[in-house]
Design an enzyme around this catalytic site. Structure first.
Site, mmCIF file in Angstrom:
data_model
loop_
_atom_site.group_PDB
_atom_site.id
_atom_site.type_symbol
_atom_site.label_atom_id
_atom_site.label_comp_id
_atom_site.label_asym_id
_atom_site.label_seq_id
_atom_site.Cartn_x
_atom_site.Cartn_y
_atom_site.Cartn_z
ATOM 1 N N SER A 130 0.843 -1.194 0.000
ATOM 2 C CA SER A 130 0.000 0.000 0.000
ATOM 3 C C SER A 130 0.884 1.252 0.000
ATOM 4 C CB SER A 130 -0.966 -0.050 1.183
ATOM 5 O OG SER A 130 -1.971 0.935 1.067
ATOM 6 N N HIS A 165 -4.310 -1.858 -4.174
ATOM 7 C CA HIS A 165 -5.692 -2.210 -3.799
ATOM 8 C C HIS A 165 -6.653 -2.129 -4.985
ATOM 9 C CE1 HIS A 165 -4.138 -1.997 0.230
ATOM 10 N NE2 HIS A 165 -4.026 -0.676 0.221
#
Length: 240
Positions: A130, A165
């Site tokens: 991330s 994501h």
């Protein structure tokens, strides 16, 4: 510190690893293998989470079970004034998720942007998920500002942009396409959760995944049109 023949290596994960997949160590085991050390020294940077105690505990819980020497570096409660020496002694530096905008600001204030580049050039494996993925690219798509997907300048160790994501947060794909169409972000890579992009020097060497169906994507603007190309990962079935 590892030398790895001084190859510069980054494994950028869209999501996954110990914090998102506590029962699935495939990506984390792959990262340890990349370092090519019998007992890797691996340091966790939880900056993006505000050095969350819970996150740090999860890191030690996961990596204490592996053949490695885990440590962490907090910028809110640093255990040493010599951050450079501490980080350059590591074989792997693992960056956690969280608020990338805050991460970049703190790193620059503490000089970690320069230290991490030096570590990379010296053969220390850089990795993360991330925020810990997009930070290595020239630009990243971040939700650091609530309710918005924005483009954030990052360290630039890898050319282009990055969006994590891609499968779990449905707003990311249209945002990436729209921002690229408007010329507000450069060509780059998107990754589903559980997928890692393994770069050696400036080249994408391998795409790996802890999940059988997860994928990566190359996003390009060609003749004014947005082209998204699927990059099929190697499923890390051997790591259990």
């Amino acid at each position: 510190m590892t030398t790895n023949n001084l190859s510069r290596q980054i494994v950028a994960m869209g999501g996954g690893g110990f914090s998102m997949e506590p029962g699935n160590p495939r990506l984390d085991k792959y990262i340890l293998e990349v370092s090519n050390q019998k007992t890797s020294k691996i340091c966790f940077l939880p900056t993006a989470s505000g050095d969350s105690d819970k996150y740090i505990v999860k890191f030690y819980s996961a990596f204490s079970r592996q053949q490695c020497k885990p440590s962490h570096l907090s910028l809110f409660q640093p255990h040493t004034a010599d951050l450079r020496s501490f980080l350059l002694e590591q074989d792997i530096i693992y960056v956690g998720g969280g608020n990338t905008k805050n991460l970049m600001a703190l790193w620059k204030e503490w000089g970690l942007d320069r230290i991490l580049r030096e570590a990379w050039e010296e053969g220390v494996i850089l990795t993360g998920l991330s925020a810990g993925s997009i930070c290595w690219f020239e630009e990243g798509l971040t939700d650091s500002i609530p309710g918005l997907i924005t483009v954030l300048p990052c360290l630039g160790l890898i050319k282009g942009s990055n969006c994590p994501h891609y499968d779990s947060e449905p707003e990311r794909r249209p945002a990436y396409h729209n921002l690229r169409a408007q010329g507000l972000v450069s060509d780059g890579y998107a990754t589903d959760d559980g997928v890692g992009l393994h770069f050696i020097d400036d080249t994408l060497h391998k795409v790996v995944s802890s999940r059988p169906q997860a994928k990566a994507y190359k996003l390009e603007k060609i003749n004014g049109e947005i082209r998204e190309t699927v990059l099929e990962p190697i499923y890390l079935s051997q790591y259990i």
